[in-house]
Design an enzyme around this catalytic site. Structure first.
Site, PDB file in Angstrom:
ATOM      1  N   GLY A  72     -52.482 -40.488 -82.703  1.00 52.54           N
ATOM      2  CA  GLY A  72     -53.247 -40.816 -81.516  1.00 52.54           C
ATOM      3  C   GLY A  72     -54.706 -41.037 -81.859  1.00 52.54           C
ATOM      4  O   GLY A  72     -55.055 -41.416 -82.979  1.00 52.54           O
ATOM      5  N   VAL A 131     -57.211 -38.962 -82.423  1.00 50.43           N
ATOM      6  CA  VAL A 131     -57.749 -38.166 -83.526  1.00 50.43           C
ATOM      7  C   VAL A 131     -57.068 -38.525 -84.840  1.00 50.43           C
ATOM      8  O   VAL A 131     -57.721 -38.623 -85.888  1.00 50.43           O
ATOM      9  CB  VAL A 131     -57.614 -36.659 -83.226  1.00 50.43           C
ATOM     10  N   LYS A 179     -59.608 -21.832 -76.238  1.00 50.75           N
ATOM     11  CA  LYS A 179     -60.666 -21.855 -77.246  1.00 50.75           C
ATOM     12  C   LYS A 179     -61.395 -20.513 -77.331  1.00 50.75           C
ATOM     13  O   LYS A 179     -61.732 -20.037 -78.423  1.00 50.75           O
ATOM     14  CB  LYS A 179     -61.651 -22.980 -76.932  1.00 50.75           C
TER      15      LYS A 179
END
Length: 428
Positions: free
Chosen positions: A13, A15, A206
């Site tokens: 994709g 990235v 995260k």
């Protein structure tokens, strides 16, 4: 020269294509820095025929993503995404095969990071994930290496670019949430189903990773208190500005004697604070160390270039032979993360009420605050809109959170309230 580091890449994709471009465009520089070439030898994705703007004809194509673990590569890079499914199967197979693993998958790490770190240690291979938190910002490396001598008191910041884009756009243009969300989706900043972003889940993934690395704790995503920005309205942005604040979705983690505190919540950030000036899709992380002091990491939190840069940085470390435990210390040394109670945390609060515009309503709210032991610093009432309600904003003096909760509980079910109260914490 040392033999090339051979890389298998899962996911082509945005990235994945970026990783190929970085390795091609900066090939000579990367080879000199790594001390050896880094070469992609195999790739896998859902659609072989799709035009991705990069030439993949020189790479072996593998239809089954999990089979990349068995191909002739030293390291597998996973850019598929998802907490489970093909990504997790590939991670497990790669580490079981004794190969290094690089990922940008924060959801998988938040849910399965401890298992994968343990497997990597057992196989004596690297598990690297710089790209999983804050895109191209080297905050994981900063915590693991640059601040390694410090006891970290607190780590907090803006961890989701979609939410920050929406909030700063609302702030700059005075628009409502739904309107700006639609624009963010049209521009590609937000998914068609934006729930993970706007409900704070992405930021919580995260934050749990940062907490583990910063404090030497086992990942505890399930203990992160999460709320997003769905209920922020244009009036909140305006009132915050009038009071000298800006609204930001902030993840905060602190480790102390009472346990590990982790929360993702909309905050009022003072305009003199660096986080108040982080706009657009930018991310920023603040780390407080007992010797290094305050560190600010800021930059692009997503996108093909920044995220690919972080992936390739991990590959360079592996090529050099520079890697250690995934969470900065061996799994056996990670402490159990018991959740810290929040009731006695002291702070100031922003409370917004939508009220029936009639006599005695403000007195009812003031009495609830008084009875719960919450002192009011300021109270603002705006003219009633056409529906016959009034907007009332209260900023409290510092008080235990349990007292604020008690005040809101006293008002629950009141006929004076035309909607649920909205609470934002004020960043100290």
């Amino acid at each position: 020269m040392t033999a090339a580091l051979r890389v298998a890449l899962a996911g082509l994709g945005t990235v994945g294509g970026g990783v190929i471009r970085v390795l091609q465009q900066n090939r000579e520089l990367i080879t000199r820095r790594a001390g050896r070439p880094i070469e992609i030898v195999a790739v896998s994705a859902r659609d072989r025929s799709k035009d991705r703007g990069v030439d993949i004809s020189g790479f072996e194509w593998v239809d089954d993503t999990s089979a990349l673990a068995a191909c002739d590569a030293d390291v597998v890079v996973e850019l598929v995404g998802g907490a489970d499914g093909p990504a997790l199967a590939l991670a497990r197979a790669t580490l079981a095969a004794g190969k290094g693993f690089v990922t940008a998958n924060k959801a998988m790490l938040a849910h399965h990071g401890l298992e994968l770190a343990n497997a990597a240690e057992g196989a004596k291979v690297p598990l690297k994930f710089e790209a999983a938190v804050a895109g191209g910002i080297p905050v994981i490396k900063g915590l693991r290496e640059g601040a390694a001598a410090n006891a970290i008191d607190r780590v907090y910041g803006i961890l989701n670019g979609t939410c920050n884009f929406i909030l700063s756009k609302m702030e700059a243009e005075g628009r409502d949430f739904a309107d700006v969300l639609a624009e963010a989706q049209a521009l590609g900043y937000a998914e068609s189903d934006p729930s993970f972003d706007i409900d704070g889940v992405d930021a919580a993934h995260k934050l749990s990773i940062l907490s583990s690395v910063a404090f030497g704790m086992k990942p505890a995503f399930g203990d992160v208190a999460v709320s997003g920005i769905r209920d922020v309205i244009a009036a909140d942005i305006a009132e915050a500005a009038a009071l000298g604040y800006r609204v930001r979705l902030v993840g905060v983690a602190e480790a102390g004697a009472s346990g590990l505190f982790q929360r993702v919540h909309a905050h009022l950030v003072p305009t003199h604070h660096p986080l108040a000036h982080v706009t657009g899709s930018t991310n920023a992380v603040v780390v407080d160390g007992n010797y290094v002091g305050r560190l600010l990491f800021q930059g692009a939190g997503a996108g093909d270039g920044p995220t690919a840069s972080a992936v390739v940085a991990d590959l360079i470390d592996i090529a050099r032979g520079e890697f250690g435990p995934a969470y900065a210390m061996p799994v056996a040394s990670l402490a159990e993360a018991s959740p810290a109670p929040t009731g006695e945390r002291r702070g100031r609060a922003y409370l917004r009420f939508t009220l029936a515009d009639r006599v005695g309503v403000l007195a009812e709210i003031a009495a609830a605050m008084r009875d719960a032991g919450v002192s009011i610093e300021s109270l603002i009432q705006r003219a009633a809109p056409e529906d016959g309600t009034a907007l009332v904003v209260i900023v409290t003096h510092e008080a235990p959170e349990s007292h604020v909760e008690a005040a809101l509980e006293r008002l629950r079910g009141s006929q004076s309230l035309a909607g649920e109260p909205f609470w934002m914490h004020i960043l100290d």
